[in-house]
Design a protein around this motif. Structure first.
Motif, PDB file in Angstrom:
ATOM      1  N   PRO A   1       0.687  -1.184   0.030  1.00  0.00           N
ATOM      2  CA  PRO A   1       0.053   0.043  -0.059  1.00  0.00           C
ATOM      3  C   PRO A   1       0.903   1.443  -0.086  1.00  0.00           C
ATOM      4  O   PRO A   1       0.501   2.351  -0.537  1.00  0.00           O
ATOM      5  N   ALA A   2       1.876   1.238   0.632  1.00  0.00           N
ATOM      6  CA  ALA A   2       2.860   2.451   0.833  1.00  0.00           C
ATOM      7  C   ALA A   2       3.167   2.784  -0.818  1.00  0.00           C
ATOM      8  O   ALA A   2       3.572   4.277  -0.771  1.00  0.00           O
ATOM      9  N   LEU A   3       3.222   2.104  -1.445  1.00  0.00           N
ATOM     10  CA  LEU A   3       3.483   2.429  -3.214  1.00  0.00           C
ATOM     11  C   LEU A   3       2.532   3.064  -3.898  1.00  0.00           C
ATOM     12  O   LEU A   3       2.640   3.244  -5.013  1.00  0.00           O
ATOM     13  N   LEU A   4       1.332   2.790  -3.221  1.00  0.00           N
ATOM     14  CA  LEU A   4       0.295   3.122  -4.149  1.00  0.00           C
ATOM     15  C   LEU A   4      -0.382   4.728  -4.012  1.00  0.00           C
ATOM     16  O   LEU A   4      -0.161   5.292  -3.002  1.00  0.00           O
ATOM     17  N   SER A   5      -0.945   5.236  -4.981  1.00  0.00           N
ATOM     18  CA  SER A   5      -1.515   6.712  -4.719  1.00  0.00           C
ATOM     19  C   SER A   5      -2.766   6.322  -4.047  1.00  0.00           C
ATOM     20  O   SER A   5      -3.427   5.287  -3.900  1.00  0.00           O
ATOM     21  N   GLY A   6      -3.461   7.396  -3.726  1.00  0.00           N
ATOM     22  CA  GLY A   6      -4.879   7.337  -2.843  1.00  0.00           C
ATOM     23  C   GLY A   6      -5.892   6.802  -3.655  1.00  0.00           C
ATOM     24  O   GLY A   6      -6.499   6.010  -3.253  1.00  0.00           O
ATOM     25  N   GLY A   7      -6.049   7.147  -4.908  1.00  0.00           N
ATOM     26  CA  GLY A   7      -6.946   6.448  -5.672  1.00  0.00           C
ATOM     27  C   GLY A   7      -6.781   4.994  -6.039  1.00  0.00           C
ATOM     28  O   GLY A   7      -7.518   4.135  -5.887  1.00  0.00           O
ATOM     29  N   GLN A   8      -5.577   4.407  -6.097  1.00  0.00           N
ATOM     30  CA  GLN A   8      -5.113   3.089  -6.178  1.00  0.00           C
ATOM     31  C   GLN A   8      -5.381   2.363  -4.807  1.00  0.00           C
ATOM     32  O   GLN A   8      -6.080   1.320  -4.900  1.00  0.00           O
ATOM     33  N   LYS A   9      -5.208   3.279  -3.710  1.00  0.00           N
ATOM     34  CA  LYS A   9      -5.580   2.562  -2.338  1.00  0.00           C
ATOM     35  C   LYS A   9      -6.980   2.235  -2.438  1.00  0.00           C
ATOM     36  O   LYS A   9      -7.596   1.143  -1.682  1.00  0.00           O
ATOM     37  N   GLN A  10      -7.766   3.275  -2.636  1.00  0.00           N
ATOM     38  CA  GLN A  10      -9.387   2.948  -2.500  1.00  0.00           C
ATOM     39  C   GLN A  10      -9.848   2.119  -3.571  1.00  0.00           C
ATOM     40  O   GLN A  10     -10.803   1.186  -3.255  1.00  0.00           O
ATOM     41  N   ARG A  11      -9.209   1.935  -4.983  1.00  0.00           N
ATOM     42  CA  ARG A  11      -9.529   0.879  -5.750  1.00  0.00           C
ATOM     43  C   ARG A  11      -9.275  -0.614  -5.216  1.00  0.00           C
ATOM     44  O   ARG A  11     -10.026  -1.762  -5.318  1.00  0.00           O
ATOM     45  N   VAL A  12      -8.150  -0.768  -4.133  1.00  0.00           N
ATOM     46  CA  VAL A  12      -7.779  -2.017  -3.579  1.00  0.00           C
ATOM     47  C   VAL A  12      -8.852  -1.973  -2.784  1.00  0.00           C
ATOM     48  O   VAL A  12      -9.233  -3.317  -2.563  1.00  0.00           O
ATOM     49  N   ALA A  13      -9.259  -1.180  -1.909  1.00  0.00           N
ATOM     50  CA  ALA A  13     -10.275  -1.321  -0.796  1.00  0.00           C
ATOM     51  C   ALA A  13     -11.608  -1.779  -1.625  1.00  0.00           C
ATOM     52  O   ALA A  13     -12.383  -2.390  -0.872  1.00  0.00           O
ATOM     53  N   ILE A  14     -11.873  -1.177  -2.751  1.00  0.00           N
ATOM     54  CA  ILE A  14     -13.182  -1.603  -3.455  1.00  0.00           C
ATOM     55  C   ILE A  14     -13.015  -3.266  -3.912  1.00  0.00           C
ATOM     56  O   ILE A  14     -14.041  -3.968  -3.426  1.00  0.00           O
ATOM     57  N   ALA A  15     -11.837  -3.472  -4.439  1.00  0.00           N
ATOM     58  CA  ALA A  15     -11.477  -5.023  -4.890  1.00  0.00           C
ATOM     59  C   ALA A  15     -11.724  -5.852  -3.591  1.00  0.00           C
ATOM     60  O   ALA A  15     -12.589  -6.750  -3.661  1.00  0.00           O
ATOM     61  N   ARG A  16     -11.348  -5.560  -2.553  1.00  0.00           N
ATOM     62  CA  ARG A  16     -11.506  -6.357  -1.217  1.00  0.00           C
ATOM     63  C   ARG A  16     -12.716  -6.231  -0.707  1.00  0.00           C
ATOM     64  O   ARG A  16     -13.329  -7.453  -0.380  1.00  0.00           O
ATOM     65  N   SER A  17     -13.644  -5.350  -1.159  1.00  0.00           N
ATOM     66  CA  SER A  17     -14.966  -5.191  -0.481  1.00  0.00           C
ATOM     67  C   SER A  17     -16.021  -6.002  -1.215  1.00  0.00           C
ATOM     68  O   SER A  17     -16.978  -6.592  -0.904  1.00  0.00           O
ATOM     69  N   ILE A  18     -15.625  -6.343  -2.741  1.00  0.00           N
ATOM     70  CA  ILE A  18     -16.566  -7.075  -3.582  1.00  0.00           C
ATOM     71  C   ILE A  18     -16.038  -8.627  -3.684  1.00  0.00           C
ATOM     72  O   ILE A  18     -16.622  -9.346  -4.370  1.00  0.00           O
ATOM     73  N   ALA A  19     -14.729  -9.128  -2.909  1.00  0.00           N
ATOM     74  CA  ALA A  19     -14.082 -10.257  -3.085  1.00  0.00           C
ATOM     75  C   ALA A  19     -15.336 -11.218  -2.964  1.00  0.00           C
ATOM     76  O   ALA A  19     -15.267 -12.489  -3.310  1.00  0.00           O
ATOM     77  N   ASN A  20     -15.911 -11.231  -1.778  1.00  0.00           N
ATOM     78  CA  ASN A  20     -16.805 -12.091  -1.171  1.00  0.00           C
ATOM     79  C   ASN A  20     -18.252 -12.264  -2.049  1.00  0.00           C
ATOM     80  O   ASN A  20     -19.346 -12.877  -1.472  1.00  0.00           O
ATOM     81  N   HIS A  21     -18.483 -11.705  -3.172  1.00  0.00           N
ATOM     82  CA  HIS A  21     -19.525 -11.468  -4.060  1.00  0.00           C
ATOM     83  C   HIS A  21     -20.698 -10.880  -3.357  1.00  0.00           C
ATOM     84  O   HIS A  21     -21.718 -11.643  -3.096  1.00  0.00           O
ATOM     85  N   PRO A  22     -20.564  -9.763  -2.652  1.00  0.00           N
ATOM     86  CA  PRO A  22     -21.567  -9.220  -1.872  1.00  0.00           C
ATOM     87  C   PRO A  22     -22.716  -8.745  -2.657  1.00  0.00           C
ATOM     88  O   PRO A  22     -22.494  -8.396  -3.930  1.00  0.00           O
ATOM     89  N   LYS A  23     -24.078  -8.633  -2.050  1.00  0.00           N
ATOM     90  CA  LYS A  23     -25.026  -8.165  -2.931  1.00  0.00           C
ATOM     91  C   LYS A  23     -25.149  -6.449  -2.793  1.00  0.00           C
ATOM     92  O   LYS A  23     -25.971  -6.025  -3.381  1.00  0.00           O
TER      93      LYS A  23
END
Length: 244
Positions: free
Chosen positions: A138-160
């Protein structure tokens, strides 16, 4: 999809009780992007956090697909929360884990097999356009990239449902647009229901289908967003839109 029925939230303190939510009710349709908007302290983030019982209502009921979450015990609630992803203003990534490992975390907790985790992590990173960053920290990512990682994590479990608490507030205007485009894309591709708490009219115009306007823990009015615009009828709503 989501029904909020007569929900109140009161915090107790030495100097008396504070009512953060005052008998609010609204519903969110499947596949909808629903905005909770208002000034700081209006109650929108508290309302958002009641939707997965991170904030337990003092009274009222929260229904997800007809199931009353307030009546669930801790074990049942953990299973329900796997259907509900969440992202925050400040990303909440683990600094000592790579991008891929951050996205994998909820799957590890849910007991997925390693081979299935690896496949799903790459799928999620593809959805947010970050596969090439899978081994970065994460330290090597921009703010936007960090938020996109957070989004990817949030959808990993196929949420509704995806709950988003001020997800663009810490970002510059250009990066903010990239995150909104990402959320719009996920809403369309996955038919993902999104509830977002925000004080930014840019978010409302580009992302939301309907919004509820909050003031002092109460919903003042609920409006459709038409062609990126809302037309409040209350004086508070008109002032809110003018000041945004």
């Amino acid at each position: 999809m989501i029904v909020v029925d007569s929900v109140s939230k009161t915090y107790s303190a030495k100097h008396g009780a504070t009512k953060a939510l005052d008998n609010i009710s609204f519903n969110v349709k499947s596949g909808e992007v629903y905005g909770l908007i208002g000034l700081s302290g209006a109650g929108k983030s508290t309302a958002l956090r009641t939707l997965n019982l991170l904030e337990v209502p003092t009274s009222g009921h929260i229904f997800l697909e007809g199931v009353d979450l307030v009546k669930k015990n801790a074990g049942e609630l953990r299973l329900v929360r796997q259907k509900v992803g969440m992202i925050f203003q400040h990303f909440n990534l683990l600094a000592n884990r790579t991008v891929a490992d951050n996205v994998a975390l909820p799957l590890e907790i849910a007991g997925w097999k390693k081979s299935d985790i690896e496949k799903r992590v790459l799928e999620c990173l593809d959805l947010v356009g970050l596969r090439e960053k899978k081994d970065a920290y994460p330290a090597l990512l921009s703010g936007g990239q960090k938020q996109r990682v957070a989004i990817a994590r949030s959808i990993a479990n196929h949420p509704k449902v995806l709950l988003a608490d001020e997800p663009t507030s810490a970002l510059d205007p250009l990066t903010k647009g990239e995150i909104l485009d990402c959320l719009i894309d996920l809403n369309k591709k996955l038919n993902l229901t999104i509830v977002i708490a925000t004080h930014e009219m840019t978010v409302v115009k580009r992302l939301c289908h309907r919004v509820s306007l909050f003031k002092d823990g109460k919903i003042q009015e609920t409006l459709e967003v038409k062609n990126g615009l809302i037309s409040p009828e209350t004086e508070y709503g008109k002032a809110l839109v003018r000041d945004f």
